[in-house]
Design an enzyme around this catalytic site. Sequence first.
Site, PDB file in Angstrom:
ATOM      1  N   ASN A 126       0.934  -1.213   0.054  1.00 54.67           N
ATOM      2  CA  ASN A 126      -0.166   0.019  -0.029  1.00 54.67           C
ATOM      3  C   ASN A 126       0.829   1.406  -0.038  1.00 54.67           C
ATOM      4  OD1 ASN A 126      -1.745   2.104   0.735  1.00 54.67           O
ATOM      5  ND2 ASN A 126      -2.219   1.196   2.658  1.00 54.67           N
ATOM      6  N   CYS A 127       0.725   2.122  -1.112  1.00 62.93           N
ATOM      7  CA  CYS A 127       1.477   2.954  -0.999  1.00 62.93           C
ATOM      8  C   CYS A 127       1.245   4.304   0.287  1.00 62.93           C
ATOM      9  CB  CYS A 127       0.969   4.052  -2.388  1.00 62.93           C
ATOM     10  SG  CYS A 127       1.652   5.774  -2.239  1.00 62.93           S
TER      11      CYS A 127
END
Length: 176
Positions: A126-127
């Site tokens: 997840n960024c």
Amino acid sequence: ELPGPEQMALDMMLLERSINDCDFEIGFRFYSWKGNWLSIGKNQKNLPNRWEQLFHQGKLQIVRRPSGGEAVLHGGGLTYAIIWKSPYLTRKQAYFHTTKGLVRGFSELGINLSFGNDSIRSIQDNCFSSSTLADLVDSSGCKRIGSAQYWKGGNLLQHGEILVRPPNKIWRELFA
């Protein structure tokens, strides 16, 4: 507001224009996505099973970005793309120059942002689970803007996502 493939095609078209058009210097656009889209960074290889299940259940669509970084959920946010012809900067310098306007703009809204400081090695799928020097965090350390780059022929395409109202239910399902 367009679906993911059309948004990525527009950004790539602008990047190609920066390469082929001697009058092109810089392009900047903001956009939103039609529906919930998960964009996958160009180097992200394995997708968790739950992401594929959510896709097959019709809860989100998936598109690959030409820029790097990790997965970004687009929905309730604002995406930006900067296309810059031959910036003659290092990647780190380019991040600084492209985001300093965002820092200044958010400061005028009373939101102070600074660069993240997590190690690249700490990045998850997840960024928004980590914040490197490419990202902007608020005063409590919460990541508010994630950015990723793609370079072609010395020209830059930088994508960024500004969290505004992320869709909480699908966010939890995607990123636990």
